[in-house]
Scaffold this motif. Structure first.
Motif: not given
Ligand SMILES: CC(C)(COP(=O)(O)OP(=O)(O)OC[C@H]1O[C@@H](n2cnc3c(N)ncnc32)[C@H](O)[C@@H]1OP(=O)(O)O)[C@@H](O)C(=O)NCCC(=O)NCCS
Length: 191
Positions: A117-118, A123, A133, A136, A182-183, A185
């Motif tokens: 998660r971002d 990350a 990456q 997403e 959350y993004k 990824m």
């Protein structure tokens, strides 16, 4: 510090290390009380120091019959990577990753895949460890107040109070009011 294969007697230490390492991350409530058993072959390593498990990595990998990873080719999915908070920033995570990569190369795997998660610095950590990456989507945690604005099931006797959802669309702005999102990824490292 010794990096070695996971063995059944490590389970308690594995669970404690994983729970503690995730406490200050966006995965704080993703608690496992037992170590999972994988259906496909896997690389399962632990780092041991001061007579305790201080780090772990679990990678389940693609075979000719079963696909585990989302990317094309033959890869390994990193399901768990964690370093005990008292032992972070000592190079243990990087060493676990390097050992796991060596094993993956011996198995002729072409890449490793990880989802994170971002929030937090994981990350950035993956990027420093040669990951890029490739995909997403979003993880949304809807509170009881958020739920009032979403679709309810037809059964009046069943009322969801909270919801964990994934969103793969391109209009994340509509969920602006949701606090916990959350993004998520996908990172890939070619071997
Ligand atoms: C992400 C995680 C696995 C990284 O493990 P780690 O052991 O803390 O990471 P490392 O020590 O290998 O690398 C972190 C830093 O220590 C530095 N370092 C490396 N070797 C070192 C050494 N021998 N001594 C001191 N520092 C060292 C690295 O250069 C790096 O520095 P940077 O911040 O400038 O990049 C760990 O922080 C963790 O468990 N986080 C919570 C769970 C999580 O987010 N998991 C992954 C996503 S699902």
């Amino acid at each position: 510090m010794e990096i070695r294969n996971y063995q059944a007697s490590d389970e308690r230490g594995w669970v404690r290390c994983r729970v503690l390492s995730f406490l200050d991350t966006a995965y704080y409530d993703d608690v496992h009380r037992e170590k999972e058993k994988f259906e496909n072959p896997s690389i399962e390593l632990v780092a041991e120091k001061d007579n305790q498990i201080v780090g772990l990595i679990d990678i389940e990998y693609d075979t000719e019959d079963e696909k585990v990873c989302s990317e094309e080719g033959t890869g390994g999915m990193i399901w768990h990577l964690a370093v005990h908070p008292d032992y972070q920033n000592e190079g243990i995570g990087s060493q676990l990753m390097e050992r796991a990569s060596e094993e993956a190369i011996k198995l002729n795997l072409e890449f490793l895949e990880a989802w994170t998660r971002d929030a937090g610095n994981s990350a950035a950590w993956f990027e420093k460890n040669a990951y890029r990456q490739v995909d997403e989507y979003y993880h949304l945690y809807l509170s009881d107040q958020d739920m009032a604005h979403t679709v309810q099931p037809g059964d009046d006797n069943l009322q969801p109070l909270y919801m964990f959802a994934q969103y793969t669309g391109d209009n994340i702005e509509q969920f602006e009011s949701i606090e916990r999102k959350y993004k998520c990824m996908c990172y890939i490292r070619n071997l």
